[in-house]
Design an enzyme around this catalytic site. Structure first.
Site, PDB file in Angstrom:
ATOM      1  N   CYS A 245       0.815  -1.219   0.000  1.00  0.00           N
ATOM      2  CA  CYS A 245       0.000   0.000   0.000  1.00  0.00           C
ATOM      3  C   CYS A 245       0.845   1.263   0.000  1.00  0.00           C
ATOM      4  CB  CYS A 245      -0.947  -0.009   1.194  1.00  0.00           C
ATOM      5  SG  CYS A 245      -2.310  -1.180   0.990  1.00  0.00           S
TER       6      CYS A 245
ATOM      7  N   SER B 275      -5.360 -10.082 -17.118  1.00  0.00           N
ATOM      8  CA  SER B 275      -3.903 -10.051 -16.984  1.00  0.00           C
ATOM      9  C   SER B 275      -3.291  -9.261 -18.129  1.00  0.00           C
ATOM     10  CB  SER B 275      -3.337 -11.478 -16.985  1.00  0.00           C
ATOM     11  OG  SER B 275      -3.648 -12.137 -18.205  1.00  0.00           O
TER      12      SER B 275
END
Length: 522
Positions: free
Chosen positions: A15, A139
């Site tokens: 994060c 993807s």
């Protein structure tokens, strides 16, 4: 193809990859709000953890996505951490996950297929533990490894927990200890041993599934999870959404023991500094707080704990829920303030500390200065400093100007309303970060206020002050703006002008200048 350290392939991890709050605010400033959709219960208005859409009287869909670059080198652990972090947003809304989709970006020319397979397997294992499938995904071939999830869940609309529902006097409870960012910084520099790594994985792969149980408690008024913006950043989102301030006690905040030691050695992430630069102006730090403690409060938490604001009578039940579900280091860390205060945070060292001044650790310690002091000088007033009392007094306790009647053209009302719906990026930034909800020393400002035959950008009747944000066309309409200013001055109003670029790129300087001007009018 040989194995490689995943963290060497990315410029950031976990994060800590998040875009800094101040930059993100500028990016989102011109996007329209989604309030015209009545069944959208939660959108972007308060920077909440997930979107929530009502699909019936007893059910709403919780939708979120979260992905990032590697925070660890082990591919299986990376997948587990990323998936745990993504599902946390559903739990933070009080929801129960039902389905996930994988978000995958991999440098296929640098990573063995087996490594990529292990990342996916780690994510699948977490979803299996949460009782949900990964039903598909998307993807791409990317220069850095990226993995995360789109997570969907369900919640009863009446049980939904937002980040803007905190009430005066609510107790603040944190579900997991701080320090993940510090551990990740030490890991990258080879300082984290096997014990420290195990603690890091323990906390980052623990699902925040207690959120669904907390949603059943009427005494829980607000909830969010602490991730990339750090404890202070996510608590500020609760404060702003709830129009309240908060007080936290550092001595009560749980910290991973090994992270505490490493923080004292100087390990910290670059994201912690960026976080402080984005919101430090709205935080008052006790002068007793050490530099490492200050940084821990801004430390980006990957897959961090839930932050709960609850009625004091429910605090024991909330703590019991955390403890019964294995959150051994959960703890009460502070409380929400009273109405009419400033939407900022006071950080005390211990419970018996009186409010401190100056607002940060000391004017002789540059690294501890607030964003405003760094950029505009330590003498500048602060949003939390000397708020006016309820007797109508202004900054420093001096009496504000008397309200006056202002003539206006009623035909401008519709245009003013439209302007409020479509602010410029500079107007939006100044409003949301400085003026909205009495953030600026408790003064009430109005947006797009018709006065005479003009519409001014911002107006405060208590101060008899007009703030105008000049766009790029200002140079071509100096005569018009001069006439406008003379008219406003004739009504006894002071007019302050700032250029777009000043607001967008030096908000701290604008705040400091505005504070000085207000001081002279009170």
């Amino acid at each position: 193809m040989t194995d490689v350290r995943l963290t060497t392939l990315s410029h950031g991890g976990g994060c800590g990859c998040k875009i800094a709050p101040a930059v993100l605010s500028q990016m989102l400033a011109e996007l329209p709000l989604a309030s015209r959709f009545p069944d959208l219960l939660v959108g972007t208005e308060t920077s909440d953890d997930a979107a929530v859409y009502r699909i019936g009287p007893h059910q709403a869909v919780v939708a979120t996505t979260d992905f990032f670059m590697p925070i660890v080198d082990d591919p299986y652990d990376f997948g587990r951490i990323a998936a745990t972090n993504a599902l946390s947003d559903v739990y933070a809304m009080g929801g129960t996950p039902i389905l996930a989709l994988a978000v995958v970006g991999m440098p296929v020319d640098k990573l063995p297929v087996e490594t990529m397979r292990k990342i996916l397997a780690g994510g699948a294992a977490v979803c299996e533990a949460a009782g949900i499938p990964i039903a598909g995904g998307h993807s791409i071939d990317s220069p850095e490894p990226i993995y995360g999830l789109v997570a969907l869940g369900l919640v009863h609309p009446d049980k939904l927990k937002r980040n803007d529902g905190a009430r005066p006097g609510d107790v603040l409870i944190l579900g997991k200890p701080l320090g993940v960012g510090v551990l990740s910084a030490a890991l990258k520099k080879g300082r984290l041993d096997a014990t420290g790594y195990a603690r890091m994985i323990e906390h980052t792969t623990r699902l925040n599934s207690v959120g669904a149980a907390l949603a059943e408690l009427d005494g829980v008024h607000a909830m969010t999870d602490v991730t990339g913006f750090g404890l202070l950043g996510h608590l500020l989102e609760i404060c702003r959404g709830s129009s309240l301030g908060a007080e936290i006690v550092f001595g009560d905040i749980p910290v991973i023991d090994i992270a505490r030691e490493l923080a004292q050695e100087g390990y910290a992430t670059g994201a912690a500094a960026r976080n402080w630069d984005s919101y430090g102006a709205w935080v008052r730090l006790s002068p007793e707080l050490a530099e490492w403690q200050h940084k821990l409060l801004c430390d980006p938490q990957t897959s961090g704990g839930l932050l709960v604001a609850c009625d004091p009578a429910s605090a024991g039940e909330v703590m019991a829920l955390f403890e019964s579900q294995g959150y051994a280091q959960s703890g009460r860390i502070g409380r929400m303030g009273e109405p009419g205060g400033v939407t900022g945070i006071d950080v005390k060292m211990m419970k018996n500390n009186p409010p401190q001044s100056p607002l940060v650790r000391g004017e002789d310690t540059p690294s501890s200065q607030s964003l405003l002091e760094e950029k505009a000088g330590a003498s500048s007033p602060h949003p939390l400093d000397n708020p006016p009392d309820k007797g109508g007094r202004g900054v420093g306790g001096r009496r504000v100007q008397r309200a006056i009647y202002l003539p206006y053209d009623k035909n401008l009302t519709a245009l003013a309303r439209e302007n409020r719906r479509n602010p410029t990026p500079a107007e939006s930034l100044l409003w949301n970060k400085v003026l909205r909800c009495r953030q600026f020393a408790r003064y009430k400002f109005l947006r797009q206020k018709p006065i005479g035959s003009y519409i001014v950008d911002f107006y405060c009747s208590e101060l008899q002050l007009v703030i105008e944000i000049d766009g790029d066309s200002h140079a071509r309409q100096i005569e018009y703006d001069g006439e406008r200013t003379r008219f406003l001055n004739s009504l006894g109003l002071e007019v302050v002008r700032y250029a777009n670029q000043e607001v967008l790129h030096d908000l701290a300087g604008v705040f400091a200048d505005l504070s000085r001007r207000v001081e002279t009018r009170t």
